[in-house]
Design a protein around this motif. Structure first.
Motif, PDB file in Angstrom:
ATOM      1  N   ALA A 144     -63.815  49.046  58.516  1.00 46.03           N
ATOM      2  CA  ALA A 144     -63.035  48.867  56.921  1.00 46.03           C
ATOM      3  C   ALA A 144     -61.705  49.343  57.730  1.00 46.03           C
ATOM      4  CB  ALA A 144     -64.156  49.262  55.820  1.00 46.03           C
ATOM      5  N   GLY A 145     -60.938  48.360  56.942  1.00 49.20           N
ATOM      6  CA  GLY A 145     -59.300  48.485  57.161  1.00 49.20           C
ATOM      7  C   GLY A 145     -58.711  48.679  58.421  1.00 49.20           C
ATOM      8  N   GLU A 146     -59.786  47.260  59.587  1.00 48.22           N
ATOM      9  CA  GLU A 146     -58.932  47.122  61.077  1.00 48.22           C
ATOM     10  C   GLU A 146     -58.678  45.642  60.276  1.00 48.22           C
ATOM     11  OE1 GLU A 146     -61.098  50.374  63.953  1.00 48.22           O
ATOM     12  OE2 GLU A 146     -62.283  48.063  63.230  1.00 48.22           O
ATOM     13  N   SER A 147     -58.394  45.200  61.504  1.00 45.40           N
ATOM     14  CA  SER A 147     -57.777  43.671  61.435  1.00 45.40           C
ATOM     15  C   SER A 147     -58.523  42.498  63.136  1.00 45.40           C
ATOM     16  CB  SER A 147     -56.255  43.627  61.931  1.00 45.40           C
ATOM     17  OG  SER A 147     -55.971  44.391  62.684  1.00 45.40           O
ATOM     18  N   VAL A 148     -59.254  41.540  62.155  1.00 42.57           N
ATOM     19  CA  VAL A 148     -59.209  40.723  63.394  1.00 42.57           C
ATOM     20  C   VAL A 148     -58.852  39.412  63.315  1.00 42.57           C
ATOM     21  CG1 VAL A 148     -61.184  40.229  62.011  1.00 42.57           C
ATOM     22  CG2 VAL A 148     -61.357  39.795  64.111  1.00 42.57           C
ATOM     23  N   PHE A 149     -58.642  38.675  64.369  1.00 40.71           N
ATOM     24  CA  PHE A 149     -57.943  37.568  64.313  1.00 40.71           C
ATOM     25  C   PHE A 149     -59.043  36.657  65.043  1.00 40.71           C
ATOM     26  CE2 PHE A 149     -55.358  34.158  67.186  1.00 40.71           C
ATOM     27  CZ  PHE A 149     -55.088  33.960  66.046  1.00 40.71           C
ATOM     28  N   ILE A 150     -59.268  34.779  64.898  1.00 37.20           N
ATOM     29  CA  ILE A 150     -60.032  34.382  64.728  1.00 37.20           C
ATOM     30  C   ILE A 150     -59.606  33.346  64.962  1.00 37.20           C
ATOM     31  CG2 ILE A 150     -62.169  33.157  64.209  1.00 37.20           C
ATOM     32  CD1 ILE A 150     -62.283  35.587  61.898  1.00 37.20           C
ATOM     33  N   SER A 151     -59.746  32.605  67.021  1.00 34.01           N
ATOM     34  CA  SER A 151     -59.014  31.739  66.939  1.00 34.01           C
ATOM     35  C   SER A 151     -59.433  30.235  66.708  1.00 34.01           C
ATOM     36  CB  SER A 151     -58.107  32.381  68.361  1.00 34.01           C
ATOM     37  OG  SER A 151     -59.247  32.024  69.106  1.00 34.01           O
ATOM     38  N   GLY A 152     -58.790  29.450  66.262  1.00 34.88           N
ATOM     39  CA  GLY A 152     -59.303  28.039  65.998  1.00 34.88           C
ATOM     40  C   GLY A 152     -60.447  27.983  65.066  1.00 34.88           C
ATOM     41  N   GLY A 153     -61.063  29.289  64.362  1.00 33.03           N
ATOM     42  CA  GLY A 153     -61.421  29.348  62.894  1.00 33.03           C
ATOM     43  C   GLY A 153     -61.556  28.721  62.276  1.00 33.03           C
ATOM     44  N   SER A 154     -60.756  27.557  62.192  1.00 31.10           N
ATOM     45  CA  SER A 154     -60.728  26.622  61.681  1.00 31.10           C
ATOM     46  C   SER A 154     -62.333  25.930  60.704  1.00 31.10           C
ATOM     47  CB  SER A 154     -59.824  25.970  61.102  1.00 31.10           C
ATOM     48  OG  SER A 154     -59.738  24.849  62.342  1.00 31.10           O
ATOM     49  N   GLY A 155     -63.590  25.808  62.096  1.00 32.29           N
ATOM     50  CA  GLY A 155     -64.634  25.179  62.078  1.00 32.29           C
ATOM     51  C   GLY A 155     -65.783  25.381  61.060  1.00 32.29           C
ATOM     52  N   SER A 156     -67.320  25.599  61.219  1.00 36.32           N
ATOM     53  CA  SER A 156     -68.346  25.736  61.367  1.00 36.32           C
ATOM     54  C   SER A 156     -68.314  27.562  61.558  1.00 36.32           C
ATOM     55  CB  SER A 156     -69.594  25.227  61.956  1.00 36.32           C
ATOM     56  OG  SER A 156     -69.490  26.013  63.450  1.00 36.32           O
ATOM     57  N   PHE A 157     -67.896  27.798  62.677  1.00 38.16           N
ATOM     58  CA  PHE A 157     -67.628  29.734  62.618  1.00 38.16           C
ATOM     59  C   PHE A 157     -66.773  30.368  62.003  1.00 38.16           C
ATOM     60  CE2 PHE A 157     -66.028  33.557  64.812  1.00 38.16           C
ATOM     61  CZ  PHE A 157     -67.632  34.232  65.189  1.00 38.16           C
ATOM     62  N   GLY A 158     -65.625  29.790  61.914  1.00 39.07           N
ATOM     63  CA  GLY A 158     -65.141  31.045  60.370  1.00 39.07           C
ATOM     64  C   GLY A 158     -64.968  30.284  59.590  1.00 39.07           C
ATOM     65  N   GLN A 159     -66.130  29.737  59.202  1.00 38.79           N
ATOM     66  CA  GLN A 159     -66.091  29.395  57.324  1.00 38.79           C
ATOM     67  C   GLN A 159     -67.637  30.145  57.171  1.00 38.79           C
ATOM     68  OE1 GLN A 159     -68.286  25.987  55.916  1.00 38.79           O
ATOM     69  NE2 GLN A 159     -68.753  25.255  57.753  1.00 38.79           N
ATOM     70  N   LEU A 160     -68.341  31.188  58.492  1.00 38.63           N
ATOM     71  CA  LEU A 160     -68.981  31.814  57.712  1.00 38.63           C
ATOM     72  C   LEU A 160     -69.009  34.047  58.745  1.00 38.63           C
ATOM     73  CD1 LEU A 160     -72.365  30.143  58.938  1.00 38.63           C
ATOM     74  CD2 LEU A 160     -72.000  30.730  56.435  1.00 38.63           C
ATOM     75  N   ALA A 161     -67.867  33.359  59.850  1.00 42.28           N
ATOM     76  CA  ALA A 161     -66.992  35.164  60.411  1.00 42.28           C
ATOM     77  C   ALA A 161     -66.574  35.422  59.052  1.00 42.28           C
ATOM     78  CB  ALA A 161     -66.420  34.452  61.523  1.00 42.28           C
ATOM     79  N   VAL A 162     -65.616  34.949  58.261  1.00 46.79           N
ATOM     80  CA  VAL A 162     -64.447  35.302  57.174  1.00 46.79           C
ATOM     81  C   VAL A 162     -64.873  36.140  56.377  1.00 46.79           C
ATOM     82  CG1 VAL A 162     -63.232  34.517  55.875  1.00 46.79           C
ATOM     83  CG2 VAL A 162     -62.724  33.008  58.663  1.00 46.79           C
ATOM     84  N   PRO A 163     -66.004  35.256  55.855  1.00 47.89           N
ATOM     85  CA  PRO A 163     -67.029  36.025  53.796  1.00 47.89           C
ATOM     86  C   PRO A 163     -67.181  37.288  54.933  1.00 47.89           C
ATOM     87  CG  PRO A 163     -67.818  34.346  54.943  1.00 47.89           C
ATOM     88  CD  PRO A 163     -66.987  34.110  55.294  1.00 47.89           C
ATOM     89  N   ILE A 164     -68.340  37.101  56.049  1.00 52.21           N
ATOM     90  CA  ILE A 164     -68.700  38.297  56.721  1.00 52.21           C
ATOM     91  C   ILE A 164     -67.957  39.550  56.710  1.00 52.21           C
ATOM     92  CG2 ILE A 164     -70.340  38.947  58.960  1.00 52.21           C
ATOM     93  CD1 ILE A 164     -71.403  36.514  58.675  1.00 52.21           C
ATOM     94  N   ALA A 165     -66.953  39.423  57.655  1.00 51.78           N
ATOM     95  CA  ALA A 165     -65.978  40.072  58.186  1.00 51.78           C
ATOM     96  C   ALA A 165     -65.084  40.823  56.610  1.00 51.78           C
ATOM     97  CB  ALA A 165     -64.639  39.718  58.528  1.00 51.78           C
ATOM     98  N   LYS A 166     -64.963  39.760  55.583  1.00 52.23           N
ATOM     99  CA  LYS A 166     -64.439  40.169  54.280  1.00 52.23           C
ATOM    100  C   LYS A 166     -65.405  41.376  54.132  1.00 52.23           C
ATOM    101  CE  LYS A 166     -61.150  40.513  53.311  1.00 52.23           C
ATOM    102  NZ  LYS A 166     -59.821  41.066  52.752  1.00 52.23           N
TER     103      LYS A 166
END
Length: 335
Positions: A144-166
């Motif tokens: 918690a408190g750290e940062s992650v960048f997802i390159s090309g994260g607008s597809g199917s991976f991003g729509q699950l990775a974003v809420p998991i990371a949050k």
């Protein structure tokens, strides 16, 4: 039962529809009547033999890594699932076979289907969701408190990775196309970079972690934005395995040497900036899948599914769309 099978690895493989017996289950397995199976780029990698050094299969092989369906039989040691339960799974690496009317699967490799999803949208969850979960928790060990960048994260991976990371308390930055910006921000992303308007490597710096979905050509740019004072990590879903991956998976010494050579370039690039390079090949895990399911239900996430209606007889057309087309979400075989 009907199943889609290959008889050998081939650059131009085609799956054949065959009749095979319904599989028997052991005491720790359940028999699932498949309602939907996802078609992923992984199918092509398996069929061509591109990943046989990671996982080599006996032939003939029923393809398919991801399915949803109904439990129709339960092994005597299985207590957590009952007949008629709706479930989904990223099938175990050693026992795939989702492109079939029935599949026998270990009970600890499945999870109950998210309550807000049907079989077609649900089948888009296990492989992608577990990749994001294992990548963030195990490979990056993000806090918690750290940062992650997802390159090309607008597809199917991003729509699950974003809420998991949050859900882990991370600051999440995503690059992608303009069409997906509103959706990804609504899922909780803190910053979105339209790749046609900005170069992320010109606006970002000192990010703790990067998840690469684009491949080897993007590695140099991704490394350039990661903090170099120790602890920074780059996780790739595309750029290929290295020695760390081989050791973590307890591969024999000859494979460790081979992957050391194949991953030498990216390992060297990362080491120059005091960054660790990681590669992931997602495994089944029912307990983790249940955690992903809770995040999906809590946020009412419904993964995108390509509108093209494929049945099992259309398997090669579906494989071609994934390999060469531009699907508008997860490509799904319906039963």
């Amino acid at each position: 039962m009907k199943a889609a099978q290959i008889i050998k690895y081939s650059k131009d493989f085609e799956a054949k529809i065959v009749d095979v017996p319904i599989p028997e289950i052991n005491d720790d397995e359940v028999l699932v009547q498949v309602k939907a199976a996802a078609v992923n780029p992984l199918e092509k990698l398996i069929g061509t033999g591109a990943v046989k050094l990671i996982q080599n299969y006996s032939m003939p092989l029923i393809l398919g890594n991801e399915m949803s369906g109904i439990v129709v039989k339960v092994g005597k040691n299985v207590t957590q699932y009952q007949i008629n339960d709706a479930v989904y799974s990223r099938l175990p690496l050693t026992k795939i076979g989702a492109f079939a009317e029935y599949v026998a699967v270990e009970a600890d490799a499945i999870g109950l289907l998210a309550a807000n999803l049907d079989f077609a949208s649900g089948v888009a969850v296990p492989l992608t969701g577990l990749t994001a979960f294992q990548g963030l928790h195990e490979e990056l060990e993000a806090k918690a408190g750290e940062s992650v960048f997802i390159s090309g994260g607008s597809g199917s991976f991003g729509q699950l990775a974003v809420p998991i990371a949050k859900s882990m308390g991370l600051k999440v930055i995503v690059s992608g196309n303009s069409e997906s910006q509103e959706h990804i921000l609504a899922l909780g992303a803190d910053q979105y970079i339209d790749y046609k308007r900005e170069n992320y490597w010109e606006v970002l710096h000192d990010v703790d972690y990067v998840i690469d979905t684009l491949g080897a050509s993007e590695i140099a740019h991704e490394l350039s934005i990661i903090k170099s004072d120790g602890g920074g990590r780059l996780l790739s879903l595309q750029a290929g395995p290295n020695r760390r991956f081989a050791i973590a998976n307890d591969f024999p010494l000859w494979k460790q040497k081979l992957f050391s050579i194949s991953g030498m370039k990216v390992d060297s690039q990362a080491a120059k900036r005091n960054i660790e390079y990681h590669f992931i090949f997602v495994r089944s895990d029912g307990k983790q899948l249940q955690e992903v399911t809770k995040i999906i239900e809590d946020n009412n996430i419904v993964p995108f599914v390509d509108p093209t209606h494929f049945m099992l007889d259309d398997i090669n057309e579906a494989l071609s769309l994934v390999a060469h087309g531009h699907p508008k979400g997860k490509v799904v075989i319906r039963f």
